[in-house]
Scaffold this active site. Structure first.
Site, PDB file in Angstrom:
ATOM      1  CD  GLU A 146      -2.865  -0.723   0.052  1.00  0.00           C
ATOM      2  OE1 GLU A 146      -2.952   0.313  -0.775  1.00  0.00           O
ATOM      3  OE2 GLU A 146      -3.533  -1.923  -0.565  1.00  0.00           O
TER       4      GLU A 146
ATOM      5  CE1 TYR B 135      -7.250   2.596  -0.867  1.00  0.00           C
ATOM      6  CE2 TYR B 135      -4.787   3.094  -0.465  1.00  0.00           C
ATOM      7  CZ  TYR B 135      -5.871   2.104  -0.922  1.00  0.00           C
ATOM      8  OH  TYR B 135      -5.505   1.122  -1.558  1.00  0.00           O
TER       9      TYR B 135
ATOM     10  CG  ASP C 128      -8.659   3.342  -4.948  1.00  0.00           C
ATOM     11  OD1 ASP C 128      -9.774   3.076  -5.103  1.00  0.00           O
ATOM     12  OD2 ASP C 128      -7.733   2.935  -5.650  1.00  0.00           O
TER      13      ASP C 128
ATOM     14  CB  CYS D  65     -14.146   1.822 -14.622  1.00  0.00           C
ATOM     15  SG  CYS D  65     -15.148   3.389 -14.634  1.00  0.00           S
TER      16      CYS D  65
ATOM     17  CB  CYS E 289     -18.278   0.538 -21.466  1.00  0.00           C
ATOM     18  SG  CYS E 289     -17.844   2.171 -20.949  1.00  0.00           S
TER      19      CYS E 289
ATOM     20  CB  CYS F 187     -17.929  -2.289 -17.471  1.00  0.00           C
ATOM     21  SG  CYS F 187     -18.550  -1.680 -15.945  1.00  0.00           S
TER      22      CYS F 187
ATOM     23  CB  CYS G 241     -22.613   2.571 -16.080  1.00  0.00           C
ATOM     24  SG  CYS G 241     -21.443   4.134 -15.941  1.00  0.00           S
TER      25      CYS G 241
END
Length: 340
Positions: free
Chosen positions: A85, A168, A186, A241, A248, A251, A257
């Site tokens: 992270e 975060y 995030d 995305c 798309c 997705c 969406c």
DNA sequence: TATGCGTGGAC
DNA sequence: TGTCCAAGCAT
């Protein structure tokens, strides 16, 4: 004890990136989005503003398409998750991978890193960028060793208190390493929400209260499933995305969406803050630190002077590195990475 | 809340 | 080529 054995990255071998999620909780949440039409089959907290659930198709997609990343393997442990992270803050996965592997092999536990000089962390950080992160990770390892017996804390507030860990990262470590239920917000998740729910191409420049509220409202009730959703929604933003050239057709929630259904209107409003680099102090600092990183002993000022022609800016950049603890001035105009 | 903080790949 | 972008944090 958090003692993950070093995880050599031997390519995809562990398709199960996380423990299997438990059954979906049927507990109705109270944090329903106001004005949402009732959709009796789905707990209120797990519906979008349109009443359509979001997490189920995204988690299903994640089960199929999640990348096999070393910090997602069980053997990574909480320390591996935390190291990843830090490194992933503003740095792409592809550049993090090799440094992560070397880091964990060299310092498999927080105490191993804490025992080193901070300059060693800066050196091992290499060219990942934003080297203050290396210093903060070293500081976090020291704090973990001193305050938490060498184990990465599982408590969100204790994580947040560590250097280099903000909202975060605290949520990410608690969720990914310990399976807790947190809104992990995030830039990827913010973009997914902006498009799928709000109907905007991009999220606001700074995270808003409305975004946090939405993230909490969309969180599945079940703890394990919430953690899975956090990773899945991030992965969707990272792989499908994306900021530019979104896919798309791949997705799992394209059919609901808001942005796509509105015809994918272009971003309007103030321009998103672009980052300049050439000619800035940042660039000068980068050059100076690169010299210190690659040197094995103290470096004379005259050598550092070679990296930038303009003396005022050069001096300001060097002073900045010293002030940040990234460089240590010695006698006779010598500089080195920090020993303390 | 706005700004400073590295680096390199993609287009 | 220049611009944009990449799992933020601290001040």
């Amino acid at each position: 004890m958090t003692a993950p054995t070093k995880p050599p990255y031997n390519g995809p071998s562990d398709p199960a990136a996380a423990p299997a999620s438990a059954a979906v909780s049927g507990t109705p949440a109270s944090a329903a989005v106001s004005g949402a039409p009732a959709s009796a089959a789905v707990p209120a907290g797990e519906r979008t503003a349109s009443g359509v659930p979001l997490h189920a198709p995204v988690i299903d997609w994640f089960d199929e398409h999640a990348r096999d990343l070393p910090w997602r393997r069980p053997e990574a442990g909480a320390w591996g998750v935390m190291v990843s992270e830090f490194m992933l803050q503003q740095t792409p996965v592809s550049r993090v991978l090799p440094v992560y592997e070397q880091w964990l092999a060299r310092w498999p536990r927080p105490a191993d890193l804490a025992a080193q000089a901070p300059g060693e962390a800066v050196r091992a950080w290499g060219r990942l960028g934003y080297p203050r992160r290396a210093l903060r990770l070293h500081g976090a390892a020291a704090a973990i060793t001193e305050r938490h017996g060498g184990d990465v804390p599982a408590d969100h507030a204790q994580l947040l208190a560590l250097p280099g860990i903000g909202e975060y990262t605290a949520a990410a470590v608690a969720s990914f390493a310990y399976g807790q239920r947190h809104a992990v917000l995030d830039t990827n998740v913010r973009r997914v929400f902006a498009r799928a729910v709000t109907g905007a191409q991009y999220p606001p420049n700074a995270t808003t209260a409305a975004e946090r509220k939405l993230a909490r409202a969309l969180l599945p009730d079940d703890e394990a499933r919430a953690a899975r959703w956090a990773a899945a929604s991030m992965e969707l933003g990272a792989l499908v995305c994306t900021a530019k050239n979104e896919s798309c057709h791949r997705c799992p929630i394209a059919d609901r969406c808001a942005w796509r259904l509105a015809g994918k209107p272009a971003h309007d409003g103030p321009p998103r803050r672009g980052q300049t680099y050439a000619g800035t102090d940042r660039q000068v600092r980068g050059r100076l630190l690169a010299v210190l990183r690659e040197a094995h002993g103290p470096v004379p000022q005259a050598v550092l002077d070679q990296v930038w022609h303009e003396p005022v800016q050069r001096a300001r950049a060097l002073d900045g590195l010293v002030a940040d603890g990234l460089a240590e001035p010695l006698a006779d105009g010598l500089y080195r990475l920090p020993l303390t």
